[in-house]
Design a protein around this motif. Sequence first.
Motif, short mmCIF file in Angstrom:
data_model
loop_
_atom_site.label_atom_id
_atom_site.label_comp_id
_atom_site.label_asym_id
_atom_site.label_seq_id
_atom_site.Cartn_x
_atom_site.Cartn_y
_atom_site.Cartn_z
N MET A 1 5.16 52.08 81.61
CA MET A 1 5.40 50.82 82.33
C MET A 1 6.03 51.13 83.68
O MET A 1 6.61 52.20 83.88
CB MET A 1 6.33 49.92 81.51
CG MET A 1 5.76 49.54 80.16
SD MET A 1 6.82 48.43 79.23
CE MET A 1 6.58 46.90 80.15
N ILE A 2 5.94 50.17 84.61
CA ILE A 2 6.52 50.34 85.93
C ILE A 2 8.04 50.22 85.81
O ILE A 2 8.57 49.13 85.52
CB ILE A 2 5.99 49.29 86.92
CG1 ILE A 2 4.47 49.27 86.93
CG2 ILE A 2 6.56 49.55 88.31
CD1 ILE A 2 3.81 50.53 87.41
N PRO A 3 8.79 51.31 86.00
CA PRO A 3 10.25 51.25 85.87
C PRO A 3 10.85 50.26 86.86
O PRO A 3 10.38 50.11 87.98
CB PRO A 3 10.69 52.69 86.20
CG PRO A 3 9.49 53.54 85.97
CD PRO A 3 8.32 52.67 86.34
N GLY A 4 11.90 49.59 86.42
CA GLY A 4 12.56 48.62 87.29
C GLY A 4 11.93 47.24 87.19
O GLY A 4 12.61 46.24 87.01
N LYS A 5 10.60 47.19 87.28
CA LYS A 5 9.90 45.92 87.15
C LYS A 5 9.65 45.56 85.69
O LYS A 5 9.45 44.39 85.35
CB LYS A 5 8.56 45.98 87.90
CG LYS A 5 8.69 45.99 89.42
CD LYS A 5 7.34 45.98 90.07
CE LYS A 5 7.45 45.79 91.57
NZ LYS A 5 7.93 44.46 91.97
#
Length: 329
Positions: free
Chosen positions: A109-113
């Motif tokens: 997954m896109i980290p942070g988002k």
Amino acid sequence: MEKIAMIGGGSWATALTKILSENGARVGWWMRSKDDVQHLQHTRHNRRYLSSVAFDLTRVFPSTDLEATVKDADWLVLAVPAAFVKEALDKLDRDSLKSKRVISAIKGMIPGKNVLVTDYVAERFRLPHTQLGVVAGPCHAEEVALEKQSYLTIGGTDMLLAEDFSQLLRNRYTKAYPMADLDGIEYCAVMKNIIALTSGIAHGLGYGDNFQAVLVSNAVQEMRRFVHAINPQARDLSASAYLGDLLVTAYSQFSRNRTFGNMIGRGYSVKSAQMEMNMVAEGYYAVKSIHELNKKLNVSMPITSAAYHILYEKISPAVELEILKEKLR
């Protein structure tokens, strides 16, 4: 001849480029490193990953020019670590993927988002989900290089897209099938890395096969609860796209997430394990993303919680596994 833009220079990108190019596709292959591109152009081998594979340079075109690689392609295949997706794709104009069909081969997954790769691509490039697909299934890059029998599933909301890409992957050692489940397959692919990492921690601590089997069987229940809560749909988690991918990642010698977890269980710090591996274990980032998503869903996820406590709250692996083993049945 189908024209593919392969984004990434790692082992999975290398394996997919092997399959696609040997099946007759033209593959523009984007890598970040100029030295790696030049080495491939001169030797026909990727020096860093699956170096035994020789590529036909009349079908494979390595480049560091992302825009040029993407421009002429019918398909875009994403095969960089999830943590680097935003950095790579933000160089592209928002309309550059307008007519492309995009396949994510990323199990993270896109980290942070805390969003799936396909959801990020859809938002960033204003694409309908009918133009997106995901590759999943029990298929290690190392076994593709050895041409061991492998199985892949292409998930999507558009079954024509999923079938079309499945056809591009089928050969004598790779079987590929379409499935109408984009989100479920992608979330399960993310979660199986968390389970494999936790399985590795248990192995590093000396837990045996009996515990590993119970851990994985409980993990299937955990995945079912979470995926149903976030995207309710009838799905059979015993299918190879879900369970098969989980099993091979949790048990295989080629699993970087299991290897990473094993090092943590043996006493390595996160930083030292990452440095020694010199490869990205997607499960490390996935643990935080899934944990944060679950704050809203409040699903019972003892395995994911245990991994989060160990990796991000620095709880002793031995102590956390003692707590976890009392929650498993």
